[in-house]
Design an enzyme around this catalytic site. Sequence first.
Site, PDB file in Angstrom:
ATOM      1  N   ASP A  77      20.404 -13.057 -37.862  1.00 17.72           N
ATOM      2  CA  ASP A  77      19.517 -11.894 -37.930  1.00 17.72           C
ATOM      3  C   ASP A  77      18.197 -12.159 -38.619  1.00 17.72           C
ATOM      4  OD1 ASP A  77      21.016  -9.822 -36.804  1.00 17.72           O
ATOM      5  OD2 ASP A  77      22.246  -9.651 -38.606  1.00 17.72           O
TER       6      ASP A  77
HETATM    7  C1  NOJ Z   1      25.565 -10.253 -40.694  1.00 12.62           C
HETATM    8  C2  NOJ Z   1      25.467  -9.442 -39.447  1.00 12.62           C
HETATM    9  O1  NOJ Z   1      26.367  -8.366 -39.502  1.00 12.62           O
HETATM   10  C3  NOJ Z   1      25.795 -10.314 -38.245  1.00 12.62           C
HETATM   11  O2  NOJ Z   1      25.637  -9.554 -37.077  1.00 12.62           O
HETATM   12  C4  NOJ Z   1      24.927 -11.531 -38.213  1.00 12.62           C
HETATM   13  O3  NOJ Z   1      25.295 -12.332 -37.109  1.00 12.62           O
HETATM   14  C5  NOJ Z   1      25.043 -12.324 -39.500  1.00 12.62           C
HETATM   15  N1  NOJ Z   1      24.735 -11.435 -40.594  1.00 12.62           N
HETATM   16  C6  NOJ Z   1      24.129 -13.523 -39.544  1.00 12.62           C
HETATM   17  O4  NOJ Z   1      22.803 -13.165 -39.678  1.00 12.62           O
END
Ligand code: NOJ
Length: 803
Positions: free
Chosen positions: A494
């Site tokens: 993200d």
């Molecule tokens: C937490 C998020 O909920 C998830 O969707 C994401 O893939 C990871 N962070 C990595 O950024």
Amino acid sequence: MQYGYFDDRRREYVITNPKTPVKWINYVGTLAFGGIVDHTGGVLICKRDPALNRITKYIPQLPSSEFKGETLYLRFKQEDGYKVFSPYFVPTLDSDDLYECHVGLGYTRIVSEFYGIRTDVTIFVPLGDSRVIRDIQITNVSGQPLEIDAIPVVEYTHFDALKQFTNADWVPQTMQSKAYHDENGLLILIQYAFMNRDTQVNYFTSNWPVSSFESERRRFLGDNEYGTWANPLSLQEEELSNYEALRGDNIAALLHHLGAIQPGETARLITQLGQDESVSPALPAIRRYRDPAQVDRAFDELAAFWHTYLSRLQVETPDADMNSLLNVHNPRQCHTTMNWSRYLSLYQLGFGARGIGFRDSAQDVMGVLVSASKEAKELLRKLLDVQKRDGSAMHQFNPLTMVANEGDSREMEDRPKYYGDDHLWIILAITAYLKETGDMAFLEEAIPYYEKSKDGHPLDSGTVLDHMQRAIEFTQKDAGTHGLPLLGFADWNDTVNLRAGAESLFVANLFGRALLEMIELAQHLGDAEAVARYTNYYETMKQRVNDHAWDGEWYVRYFDADGSPLGSHSNDKGQIYANGQSWPVISGFAPLDRATTALESVYRRLNTRNGIKLSTPGYDGFDPVKGGITTYPPGAKENGGIFLHANPWAIIAETIVGNGDRAFEYYDQINPVTKNDRIDEFECEPYVYPQNILGDEHPQFGLARNSWLSGTASWAYQAGTQYILGIRPTYEGLLIDPCIPRKWAGFGVTREFRKAVYHIEVRNPDRVCKGVKSISADGKKVEGNVVPIFGDGKAHRVEVILG
Ligand code: NOJ
């Protein structure tokens, strides 16, 4: 220092010191009704949506010593007034003679002794019910008779959880409480926000006559709230004020005189915190649960549910910590992530529009299929409901309203409003569901796409198979200058938010994996045209990845909009990313020599004794072009931290290339069960995976945070059961393809699959990591390594020899 121990026989973790480094929690109930119970009795409860229908006020950011959501006070008279204490330790913080918090499957049991009073409280939500029960058993162990009063207390929040904290005018004007006098002197104290008075009320009640009550916090604490939760002044009075709050901070405090309890005698007080439309429809069940026998029955049903749930897959390996994790704690955490996605924990606070994550829940589905395929199918339907007509997906949605949004991409105007990966995960989840269940009819089910007309009607609809095909076509068309998939706002990571036009190797590989699934499905369906089309897509993308993304010793992770690589030896920071290496193996794009070289680079550059870092070296300073990743100091979270979710992918990749020793080394070094002995470094609950551990560039290397709600749960479960132990459902049967440490002499697995039970015994006489020499089922030789679907409701013995 240790704060507790595993009791594997009871399938509990027992906390023996209440002063854990951070709050350690458990989950009760489900998203339909339930929430968090912390180890000092605090609760955060909601019904169907923590943002839109929250019941108790729990503020995780307050110090651990503070009251949060609910507590219980006990008191007895002394010469100079009442001695008041909480058997949960918080908020009165008296010194205990005994404290145990049993973190169980769907229940928490707190046993304590203070001042000669032993209190044993079991907290749970009966299966499918909308109430939290506290079964409170108070025993006099002082050796002399004791007059004891019990005062359980709940603090409510406005149902709109965020408004509670952002509006101190409207919210308090709306909050009200009313006493409902039930038969036999029993009381139900109800609470509601005025607009919900006739449709949705919270209630708190007990099975013991209430001699007085309080419903306003200010009166309970006393002295215009210069009284405290540690010492509520009203509890020095004989009775509470019986005030029915007309506004303000609503609580429910019920004062019970338990009378003189003789030495050795036990009083049993049962409280219920629930929600219903109004009192009348709630009454029958309220009355039922006042009966201790009914409470015992509900608790036994909960235990039976978990027994059945876990029995569907049990393992017996030479590693006790792996057994504990795979047999109890890991599947339990998967059940939790299926319910709560990334919505409600002590770190993911369940406010506003966060809701259920599309990619998160799609991956969560893959962790529960053996035991909860019906719930998984329900969740798949919801996810497909928020997929868009063009095949991409909305990023997240509120489960109560099914209103979806584009996640953090809304915060940056000049960036794409979709995530490159979201929609592709659904293909992995659906095909995993099909292989587990054989429910091919699901593919024909019609599900609308997300876009609606002004009056709320879906503009388009398609079968589940159509949804999958559109997901593939979206990425097939959405390519950048190297012909690789565009990143969108972000991919799985993200926090890397590059300019529009950037390309993602993660999406390329996830696309490859999804295509392999589509090819296999099309073969199973006998659709030769689809096989040819998807094979063509696959080969083309494979070629592009290998032509453009090989960096010499590993694969690069992104190309920025100007074509420059990220995750390359030519970068100063962020030279190598773990997912950049594991995923080309999982997609099958990496030829064997590149696969082993890339995985070797992961070991060399990214591995630590606490797990594999997501990337290295960490970016050291904010850079608006790279976005979120540079908001963290080096070593934290996605910026060079040990982001656990990515670890099982490296484990899976190692099993694909046949390196069972390393796969297990990676598995073991992040097994939370092993952290119990290093808990002062780790700090979080040792019975669940956290999302992240600080990496070795950070001075607090080894410190975990964001426990419970992480994709690590599902993928570590898949890595452990399907890749190390190697038992995977396919359309044709149960594939047996273990990749284990070579020192293992063997292992056993009992697994349900398509209505039969498989007792699988694997022996490893030649001490290899991988390679199935022979398989027999019920004494008959099996050709290849797929054991057939028996589907006969019977148990079957499967013997496997590696070599
Ligand atoms: C937490 C998020 O909920 C998830 O969707 C994401 O893939 C990871 N962070 C990595 O950024």
